[in-house]
Design a protein around this motif. Structure first.
Motif, mmCIF file in Angstrom:
data_model
loop_
_atom_site.group_PDB
_atom_site.id
_atom_site.type_symbol
_atom_site.label_atom_id
_atom_site.label_comp_id
_atom_site.label_asym_id
_atom_site.label_seq_id
_atom_site.Cartn_x
_atom_site.Cartn_y
_atom_site.Cartn_z
ATOM 1 N N ASP A 33 -1.654 -8.558 18.649
ATOM 2 C CA ASP A 33 -2.423 -7.316 18.645
ATOM 3 C C ASP A 33 -2.437 -6.671 17.266
ATOM 4 N N LEU A 34 -1.271 -6.718 16.589
ATOM 5 C CA LEU A 34 -1.117 -6.071 15.294
ATOM 6 C C LEU A 34 -0.308 -6.953 14.365
ATOM 7 N N LEU A 35 -0.498 -6.730 13.059
ATOM 8 C CA LEU A 35 0.333 -7.365 12.046
ATOM 9 C C LEU A 35 0.996 -6.265 11.228
ATOM 10 N N VAL A 36 2.308 -6.328 11.088
ATOM 11 C CA VAL A 36 3.027 -5.409 10.224
ATOM 12 C C VAL A 36 3.245 -6.106 8.888
ATOM 13 N N LEU A 37 2.751 -5.490 7.815
ATOM 14 C CA LEU A 37 2.896 -6.010 6.454
ATOM 15 C C LEU A 37 4.085 -5.274 5.852
ATOM 16 N N ASN A 38 5.248 -5.948 5.862
ATOM 17 C CA ASN A 38 6.510 -5.233 5.685
ATOM 18 C C ASN A 38 6.998 -5.178 4.236
ATOM 19 N N GLY A 39 6.049 -5.000 3.309
ATOM 20 C CA GLY A 39 6.411 -4.707 1.925
ATOM 21 C C GLY A 39 6.497 -5.891 0.995
ATOM 22 N N ASP A 40 6.411 -5.590 -0.316
ATOM 23 C CA ASP A 40 6.402 -6.583 -1.404
ATOM 24 C C ASP A 40 5.290 -7.601 -1.178
ATOM 25 N N LEU A 41 4.077 -7.114 -1.254
ATOM 26 C CA LEU A 41 2.925 -7.892 -0.827
ATOM 27 C C LEU A 41 2.241 -8.662 -1.941
ATOM 28 N N ALA A 42 2.114 -8.086 -3.142
ATOM 29 C CA ALA A 42 1.157 -8.626 -4.103
ATOM 30 C C ALA A 42 1.730 -9.013 -5.451
ATOM 31 N N ASP A 43 2.994 -8.761 -5.705
ATOM 32 C CA ASP A 43 3.554 -9.056 -7.025
ATOM 33 C C ASP A 43 3.900 -10.543 -7.128
ATOM 34 N N GLY A 44 2.870 -11.321 -7.461
ATOM 35 C CA GLY A 44 2.994 -12.758 -7.557
ATOM 36 C C GLY A 44 1.729 -13.366 -8.120
ATOM 37 N N PRO A 45 1.504 -14.671 -7.940
ATOM 38 C CA PRO A 45 0.415 -15.364 -8.632
ATOM 39 C C PRO A 45 -0.994 -14.868 -8.311
ATOM 40 N N PHE A 46 -1.222 -14.382 -7.087
ATOM 41 C CA PHE A 46 -2.570 -13.992 -6.662
ATOM 42 C C PHE A 46 -2.578 -12.553 -6.141
ATOM 43 N N PRO A 47 -2.351 -11.570 -6.986
ATOM 44 C CA PRO A 47 -2.245 -10.188 -6.499
ATOM 45 C C PRO A 47 -3.536 -9.659 -5.901
ATOM 46 N N VAL A 48 -4.655 -9.893 -6.576
ATOM 47 C CA VAL A 48 -5.939 -9.362 -6.108
ATOM 48 C C VAL A 48 -6.381 -10.069 -4.831
ATOM 49 N N GLU A 49 -6.327 -11.394 -4.836
ATOM 50 C CA GLU A 49 -6.782 -12.163 -3.674
ATOM 51 C C GLU A 49 -5.920 -11.867 -2.443
ATOM 52 N N THR A 50 -4.630 -11.684 -2.671
ATOM 53 C CA THR A 50 -3.731 -11.362 -1.563
ATOM 54 C C THR A 50 -4.082 -10.016 -0.949
ATOM 55 N N LEU A 51 -4.269 -8.998 -1.782
ATOM 56 C CA LEU A 51 -4.594 -7.669 -1.254
ATOM 57 C C LEU A 51 -5.971 -7.648 -0.599
ATOM 58 N N ASP A 52 -6.917 -8.391 -1.146
ATOM 59 C CA ASP A 52 -8.240 -8.445 -0.525
ATOM 60 C C ASP A 52 -8.169 -9.074 0.862
ATOM 61 N N LEU A 53 -7.367 -10.134 0.991
ATOM 62 C CA LEU A 53 -7.241 -10.780 2.300
ATOM 63 C C LEU A 53 -6.534 -9.858 3.284
ATOM 64 N N LEU A 54 -5.491 -9.191 2.853
ATOM 65 C CA LEU A 54 -4.784 -8.266 3.743
ATOM 66 C C LEU A 54 -5.670 -7.084 4.128
ATOM 67 N N ARG A 55 -6.450 -6.603 3.185
ATOM 68 C CA ARG A 55 -7.355 -5.493 3.476
ATOM 69 C C ARG A 55 -8.385 -5.887 4.532
ATOM 70 N N SER A 56 -8.775 -7.156 4.554
ATOM 71 C CA SER A 56 -9.769 -7.617 5.528
ATOM 72 C C SER A 56 -9.251 -7.576 6.964
#
Length: 258
Positions: A33-56
């Motif tokens: 039903d839900l996904l909890v994104l529990n921190g330290d999400l984007a500081d790595g090789p693909f910061p923009v692509e990772t945040l864009d996918l999570l935002r979707s």
């Protein structure tokens, strides 16, 4: 309080887009039903692509602030105070690729959250209920666990930060670490947790060679060290405990000095 029957907890993605994509496919296969994104999400090789996918993920995602997320916001705002560690150059590089919208997504994430899962309240935080950087390990003392979650009333709390999955009962409170999607310690693949009234610590395999090749084409500082230490191989749980145990000791000493 939001009520859900099945929740996936994804922690410490650290911009590892191939691992995230594999985990999301696994999550969809089991249905949540839900996904909890529990921190330290984007500081790595693909910061923009990772945040864009999570935002979707839209309203299906519950965002929690980790210390890495806070550092990216501070670096974007020109307020980051270098730690003197290897993460400093990475934080500056990753923050330099973010847009204002990415920055605002991370800045809006709270330190803690609570959901009702299969009828029972469950708390979430990246490190502890007091601090997004405090080091809590499976062998931490009962006293540290009590202090770390004194302000959280839930009988179960799900954390991340130390990148090692565990499930421990402490003074009638269940503490679950979901492990790390992008930088696992003790095993290869990506770790995450499924909550549905029970707790399942899951591991998702992905194409490590393809991931390493894709990461190698980025301009991330020390990217080959990231690949060698987090994709092609990973530190053992014993090695990680030694390093993080020293961090915990230093943090406790600093707090005692205040």
């Amino acid at each position: 309080m939001t009520d859900a029957a099945r929740v996936a907890v994804l922690s410490d993605i650290h911009g590892n887009l191939p691992a995230l994509e594999a985990v999301l496919a696994d999550v969809e296969s089991v249905g949540v039903d839900l996904l909890v994104l529990n921190g330290d999400l984007a500081d790595g090789p693909f910061p923009v692509e990772t945040l864009d996918l999570l935002r979707s993920l839209g309203s299906r995602a519950v965002w929690i602030r980790g210390n890495g997320d806070r550092w990216l916001v501070e670096a974007f705002d020109g307020l980051f105070r270098p730690t003197g560690g290897p993460a400093d150059e990475l934080v500056a590089w990753a923050a330099g690729h973010l847009t204002r919208e990415h920055r605002d997504l991370l800045a809006a994430a709270p330190l803690t959250a609570s959901l009702k899962i299969a009828g029972s309240p469950v708390g979430f935080c990246h490190a502890t209920g007091n601090d997004d950087e405090e080091m809590l390990l499976v062998d931490s003392t009962i006293g540290q666990f009590r202090r770390a979650f004194a302000g959280m009333p839930q009988e179960m709390v799900v954390v991340g930060h130390c990148h090692m999955p565990f499930d421990r009962l402490v003074d009638r409170r269940r503490i679950v670490n979901a492990g790390s999607v992008g930088m696992p310690y003790g095993h290869r693949g990506a770790s995450w947790a499924l909550l549905d009234g029970n707790v399942t610590l899951r591991r998702t395999d992905y194409d490590l060679d393809a991931a390493a090749a894709a990461m190698g084409r980025t301009s991330m500082p020390d990217v080959h060290a990231f690949i060698n230490e987090n994709v092609c191989d990973t530190p053992s749980d014993v090695e990680a405990m030694e390093v993080f145990g020293a961090v915990r000791t230093r943090q406790q000493s600093d707090r005692s000095a205040l």
